[in-house]
Write a protein that holds these residues in place. Sequence first.
Motif, PDB file in Angstrom:
ATOM      1  N   ARG A  35      91.829  75.223 -38.198  1.00  0.00           N
ATOM      2  CA  ARG A  35      91.767  73.969 -38.995  1.00  0.00           C
ATOM      3  C   ARG A  35      90.809  74.228 -40.497  1.00  0.00           C
ATOM      4  O   ARG A  35      90.039  75.240 -40.290  1.00  0.00           O
ATOM      5  CB  ARG A  35      91.081  72.928 -38.610  1.00  0.00           C
ATOM      6  CG  ARG A  35      89.640  73.086 -37.828  1.00  0.00           C
ATOM      7  CD  ARG A  35      88.607  72.325 -38.776  1.00  0.00           C
ATOM      8  NE  ARG A  35      87.272  73.013 -38.474  1.00  0.00           N
ATOM      9  CZ  ARG A  35      86.392  74.060 -38.859  1.00  0.00           C
ATOM     10  NH1 ARG A  35      87.199  74.779 -39.705  1.00  0.00           N
ATOM     11  NH2 ARG A  35      85.460  74.333 -38.423  1.00  0.00           N
ATOM     12  N   HIS A 136      88.534  77.932 -31.419  1.00  0.00           N
ATOM     13  CA  HIS A 136      89.043  76.805 -30.941  1.00  0.00           C
ATOM     14  C   HIS A 136      90.508  76.822 -30.994  1.00  0.00           C
ATOM     15  O   HIS A 136      91.081  76.184 -30.187  1.00  0.00           O
ATOM     16  CB  HIS A 136      88.517  75.469 -31.735  1.00  0.00           C
ATOM     17  CG  HIS A 136      87.448  74.855 -31.608  1.00  0.00           C
ATOM     18  ND1 HIS A 136      86.233  75.524 -32.265  1.00  0.00           N
ATOM     19  CD2 HIS A 136      86.800  74.320 -30.751  1.00  0.00           C
ATOM     20  CE1 HIS A 136      85.062  75.008 -31.853  1.00  0.00           C
ATOM     21  NE2 HIS A 136      85.351  74.147 -30.739  1.00  0.00           N
ATOM     22  N   GLY A 339      83.525  73.655 -42.418  1.00  0.00           N
ATOM     23  CA  GLY A 339      83.017  74.172 -41.250  1.00  0.00           C
ATOM     24  C   GLY A 339      81.547  74.021 -40.815  1.00  0.00           C
ATOM     25  O   GLY A 339      80.791  73.526 -41.657  1.00  0.00           O
TER      26      GLY A 339
HETATM   27  C1  GLA Z   1      81.568  73.758 -36.373  1.00  0.00           C
HETATM   28  C2  GLA Z   1      81.611  72.899 -35.144  1.00  0.00           C
HETATM   29  C3  GLA Z   1      82.240  71.504 -35.168  1.00  0.00           C
HETATM   30  C4  GLA Z   1      81.316  70.685 -36.486  1.00  0.00           C
HETATM   31  C5  GLA Z   1      81.468  71.632 -37.637  1.00  0.00           C
HETATM   32  C6  GLA Z   1      80.437  71.272 -38.595  1.00  0.00           C
HETATM   33  O1  GLA Z   1      82.851  73.836 -36.717  1.00  0.00           O
HETATM   34  O2  GLA Z   1      82.573  73.578 -34.034  1.00  0.00           O
HETATM   35  O3  GLA Z   1      81.859  70.664 -33.918  1.00  0.00           O
HETATM   36  O4  GLA Z   1      80.231  70.542 -35.979  1.00  0.00           O
HETATM   37  O5  GLA Z   1      80.931  72.838 -37.151  1.00  0.00           O
HETATM   38  O6  GLA Z   1      81.193  70.059 -39.062  1.00  0.00           O
END
Ligand code: GLA
Length: 389
Positions: A35, A136, A339
């Motif tokens: 993403r 993820h 991120g």
């Molecule tokens: C990472 C975490 C998310 C979110 C982002 C910041 O990607 O996995 O859960 O907290 O940081 O927005």
Amino acid sequence: MSAPPPPRDAAAAALRAFSEAFGGTPDGVWRAPGRVNLIGEHTDYNEGFALPFAIDLAAHVAVRARADRCVRLLSTHGGGVVELDLDSLSPDGAPGWAVYPAGVAWAVAERGADLPGFDLALDSTVPVGSGLSSSHAIECAVATALSELAAADLGPEDLVLVTQRAENAFVGAPTGILDQSASLRGTAGHAVFLDCRDQRIELIPFDADAAGLAVLVVDTKVAHSHAGGGYAERRAACELGAEVLGVAALRDVSSDDLAEARALLDPVTFRRVRHVVTEDERVLATVDVLRSEGPAAIGPLLDASHASMRDDFEISCPELDLAVEAARSAGALGARMTGGGFGGSAIALIPRAAEAAVRDAVSAAFGRAGFGAPDLFTVVPAGGARRVL
Ligand code: GLA
């Protein structure tokens, strides 16, 4: 500018790796994307808003159920076959990337699903460590596959919670639901407007191409990890802020409350809180602007988001700041790190006509600063996790 290499067929690669390592064919191949978060950073665990989209880079897993309790895992990125016992999964026993599928199997089993042992081969086109949720993507592909193999019938919202549980309790990263919500629930041509309090989503059309624009990713290659360190500290500061302000979560604080909050909080916690509160408001504003004016008008909101992360939340780094500044000076309409921060990638919303100039400017600026060369590529909103074979 040389033409980009043709995209790797990750489904075919996973299939091939599966047959070579385990023999025969898998029961299926499942895919889940990485993403990009357009805006709304560190708002998810504060029960706030975010606007990510699933990208056209994805993890593919070829999986076959076994008759015993053995789990065998293979990645095309190397490391050989990892063999685990389904009934004694532990983070310590799962080396490297295997912690992600092992964690998901553990979390699916914890739900009471009748999970069989399985063989799994992974191939992913999501660059590892890029801040585009490569982990993820693996977790969501595995969760989608295992839910089907165990006939557990878990819907996307359950799978979001299963993968979050795997991350929090098995991998040890205290992350929210942003990444898996995009990966599991994204749709081509749309950003996912996510309310992290109740997992409600609204799909917001985001067709940069039709507006003559593109989303350029600048992967700084600066390594980051959310299992401990800065991420956990930021989360703790937000929880402290909510507690002192007497709210369930920072979602319940608005910018009108900030003057009062400043008097109650220590200066660092105040700045952390101000980032989250203003970022939530920027997400809502971005959704409004996308609806009323379209993508070309959201640049200033992206810029303000970056400034807030750099100055108030302090999760940027020199490479991310340089990527953002260089992209903007060369014609980007807006740019921000995306991120969790401390490394990873920035995104820039650029007019197609300025793409070559922005790429050149960013690469040249990195060279001048003595930073390693970044990877530059464009992404479009793509569909979420699904079975492909
Ligand atoms: C990472 C975490 C998310 C979110 C982002 C910041 O990607 O996995 O859960 O907290 O940081 O927005």
